[in-house]
Scaffold this motif. Sequence first.
Motif, PDB file in Angstrom:
ATOM      1  N   GLY A 113     -20.354   9.166  -7.144  1.00 42.89           N
ATOM      2  CA  GLY A 113     -21.338   8.677  -8.102  1.00 42.89           C
ATOM      3  C   GLY A 113     -21.281   7.168  -8.284  1.00 42.89           C
ATOM      4  O   GLY A 113     -20.468   6.476  -7.670  1.00 42.89           O
ATOM      5  N   SER A 114     -22.136   6.674  -9.172  1.00 42.79           N
ATOM      6  CA  SER A 114     -22.238   5.226  -9.374  1.00 42.79           C
ATOM      7  C   SER A 114     -20.959   4.633  -9.951  1.00 42.79           C
ATOM      8  O   SER A 114     -20.561   3.523  -9.577  1.00 42.79           O
ATOM      9  CB  SER A 114     -23.423   4.916 -10.295  1.00 42.79           C
ATOM     10  OG  SER A 114     -23.288   5.599 -11.539  1.00 42.79           O
ATOM     11  N   PHE A 115     -20.293   5.365 -10.842  1.00 41.60           N
ATOM     12  CA  PHE A 115     -19.048   4.851 -11.406  1.00 41.60           C
ATOM     13  C   PHE A 115     -17.977   4.721 -10.328  1.00 41.60           C
ATOM     14  O   PHE A 115     -17.195   3.772 -10.320  1.00 41.60           O
ATOM     15  CB  PHE A 115     -18.549   5.771 -12.528  1.00 41.60           C
ATOM     16  CG  PHE A 115     -19.415   5.763 -13.748  1.00 41.60           C
ATOM     17  CD1 PHE A 115     -19.383   4.705 -14.637  1.00 41.60           C
ATOM     18  CD2 PHE A 115     -20.267   6.831 -14.016  1.00 41.60           C
ATOM     19  CE1 PHE A 115     -20.192   4.695 -15.768  1.00 41.60           C
ATOM     20  CE2 PHE A 115     -21.076   6.832 -15.142  1.00 41.60           C
ATOM     21  CZ  PHE A 115     -21.041   5.762 -16.019  1.00 41.60           C
ATOM     22  N   GLY A 116     -17.938   5.686  -9.419  1.00 40.04           N
ATOM     23  CA  GLY A 116     -16.975   5.631  -8.337  1.00 40.04           C
ATOM     24  C   GLY A 116     -17.232   4.466  -7.401  1.00 40.04           C
ATOM     25  O   GLY A 116     -16.317   3.764  -6.970  1.00 40.04           O
ATOM     26  N   VAL A 117     -18.518   4.248  -7.070  1.00 43.37           N
ATOM     27  CA  VAL A 117     -18.885   3.134  -6.191  1.00 43.37           C
ATOM     28  C   VAL A 117     -18.484   1.801  -6.820  1.00 43.37           C
ATOM     29  O   VAL A 117     -17.904   0.932  -6.164  1.00 43.37           O
ATOM     30  CB  VAL A 117     -20.399   3.153  -5.901  1.00 43.37           C
ATOM     31  CG1 VAL A 117     -20.816   1.887  -5.158  1.00 43.37           C
ATOM     32  CG2 VAL A 117     -20.762   4.387  -5.082  1.00 43.37           C
ATOM     33  N   LEU A 118     -18.804   1.633  -8.099  1.00 43.62           N
ATOM     34  CA  LEU A 118     -18.466   0.383  -8.788  1.00 43.62           C
ATOM     35  C   LEU A 118     -16.962   0.150  -8.831  1.00 43.62           C
ATOM     36  O   LEU A 118     -16.491  -0.977  -8.646  1.00 43.62           O
ATOM     37  CB  LEU A 118     -19.032   0.410 -10.213  1.00 43.62           C
ATOM     38  CG  LEU A 118     -20.552   0.251 -10.329  1.00 43.62           C
ATOM     39  CD1 LEU A 118     -21.007   0.472 -11.764  1.00 43.62           C
ATOM     40  CD2 LEU A 118     -20.979  -1.132  -9.861  1.00 43.62           C
ATOM     41  N   SER A 119     -16.205   1.211  -9.065  1.00 42.59           N
ATOM     42  CA  SER A 119     -14.748   1.054  -9.127  1.00 42.59           C
ATOM     43  C   SER A 119     -14.180   0.629  -7.776  1.00 42.59           C
ATOM     44  O   SER A 119     -13.249  -0.181  -7.710  1.00 42.59           O
ATOM     45  CB  SER A 119     -14.084   2.360  -9.593  1.00 42.59           C
ATOM     46  OG  SER A 119     -14.213   3.381  -8.614  1.00 42.59           O
ATOM     47  N   LEU A 120     -14.742   1.152  -6.682  1.00 42.82           N
ATOM     48  CA  LEU A 120     -14.281   0.773  -5.343  1.00 42.82           C
ATOM     49  C   LEU A 120     -14.607  -0.692  -5.053  1.00 42.82           C
ATOM     50  O   LEU A 120     -13.770  -1.422  -4.504  1.00 42.82           O
ATOM     51  CB  LEU A 120     -14.931   1.670  -4.292  1.00 42.82           C
ATOM     52  CG  LEU A 120     -14.488   3.136  -4.270  1.00 42.82           C
ATOM     53  CD1 LEU A 120     -15.236   3.895  -3.180  1.00 42.82           C
ATOM     54  CD2 LEU A 120     -12.990   3.252  -4.048  1.00 42.82           C
ATOM     55  N   ILE A 121     -15.805  -1.120  -5.419  1.00 44.63           N
ATOM     56  CA  ILE A 121     -16.196  -2.508  -5.188  1.00 44.63           C
ATOM     57  C   ILE A 121     -15.295  -3.456  -5.968  1.00 44.63           C
ATOM     58  O   ILE A 121     -14.767  -4.440  -5.419  1.00 44.63           O
ATOM     59  CB  ILE A 121     -17.670  -2.731  -5.586  1.00 44.63           C
ATOM     60  CG1 ILE A 121     -18.591  -1.956  -4.640  1.00 44.63           C
ATOM     61  CG2 ILE A 121     -18.018  -4.220  -5.566  1.00 44.63           C
ATOM     62  CD1 ILE A 121     -20.054  -1.980  -5.054  1.00 44.63           C
ATOM     63  N   ILE A 122     -15.092  -3.155  -7.245  1.00 44.46           N
ATOM     64  CA  ILE A 122     -14.268  -4.020  -8.091  1.00 44.46           C
ATOM     65  C   ILE A 122     -12.828  -4.046  -7.604  1.00 44.46           C
ATOM     66  O   ILE A 122     -12.193  -5.109  -7.525  1.00 44.46           O
ATOM     67  CB  ILE A 122     -14.335  -3.547  -9.563  1.00 44.46           C
ATOM     68  CG1 ILE A 122     -15.744  -3.768 -10.116  1.00 44.46           C
ATOM     69  CG2 ILE A 122     -13.307  -4.284 -10.415  1.00 44.46           C
ATOM     70  CD1 ILE A 122     -15.975  -3.149 -11.476  1.00 44.46           C
ATOM     71  N   GLN A 123     -12.292  -2.890  -7.248  1.00 45.83           N
ATOM     72  CA  GLN A 123     -10.905  -2.814  -6.791  1.00 45.83           C
ATOM     73  C   GLN A 123     -10.691  -3.611  -5.510  1.00 45.83           C
ATOM     74  O   GLN A 123      -9.719  -4.363  -5.386  1.00 45.83           O
ATOM     75  CB  GLN A 123     -10.498  -1.354  -6.580  1.00 45.83           C
ATOM     76  CG  GLN A 123      -9.147  -1.140  -5.920  1.00 45.83           C
ATOM     77  CD  GLN A 123      -7.975  -1.553  -6.795  1.00 45.83           C
ATOM     78  OE1 GLN A 123      -8.144  -2.136  -7.868  1.00 45.83           O
ATOM     79  NE2 GLN A 123      -6.768  -1.274  -6.343  1.00 45.83           N
ATOM     80  N   CYS A 124     -11.594  -3.461  -4.549  1.00 42.70           N
ATOM     81  CA  CYS A 124     -11.442  -4.176  -3.279  1.00 42.70           C
ATOM     82  C   CYS A 124     -11.608  -5.678  -3.461  1.00 42.70           C
ATOM     83  O   CYS A 124     -10.858  -6.474  -2.863  1.00 42.70           O
ATOM     84  CB  CYS A 124     -12.449  -3.654  -2.255  1.00 42.70           C
ATOM     85  SG  CYS A 124     -12.075  -1.975  -1.669  1.00 42.70           S
TER      86      CYS A 124
END
Length: 251
Positions: A113-124
């Motif tokens: 979902g969108s929350f998962g995508v955002l967390s991956l972008i921020i983490q990387c």
Amino acid sequence: MSRFFDWREPILAVQFLSRIPTPQIHDFEPALLAKSVGWFPAVGMLIGALLFGIAYTSSQLDPWLAAILGLAFWTWVTGGLHLDGLADMSDGLGAAHRDPARFLAVLKDPHLGSFGVLSLIIQCLLKLVLLMLLVRQQQLAALLLIPAWARSGVFIWQTLPALAPGMAEQFAWKKNSTLAVFWGLVLLAASAWFSPALLAAPMVLIAYRQWLKAKLGGVTGDCLGAGIEVSESAMLLIAVLGTGIIGAIHS
């Protein structure tokens, strides 16, 4: 197998946490996975040593190049296992902000979902920038220990009750306080020598456990994976800030 040492345990730990080639285990037993937890920090040290080598070599050319190659290797060598846990937990928390019961249901959904995508972008992005700063400060020795510290967090986090059947429940089968103390002392001694700022690492691991307890009341396999990612970023930040503070004091 030896009563005191089963060679399958470290091999399984490497297989579970990384893509590093290992001998094949033909007589796998589910209980071995729980026992292999004691070797998680050792796998972290192995990952850290490889990460250090890549970052140090490429840093001779450019800090950003070292950061990009370091992040790429870090992601590849773990197979994105912990990033997947971070994304799933983020989706669960995002969907359950009004209905806590939905958390576990969302974790079981294979879609991102969108929350998962955002967390991956921020983490990387966070890891990339912090890696570059660490290279620029010439404090790459911290990379030898950060993956090991993060994986030792499983000793602390698995003391929480499992929220559902799965990895967290399996890891709880074998709780070994002796190994936890041993690795804690080893990592504290190594941190004091190589990267004193990482003496604060245990506080990061404990803080994450307290957050899990307050927010969820327990732990899942995805929470364990997410904890490794969050801890690694937090420790990178601590290493960067700690170096800056120490440098300012000396100047």
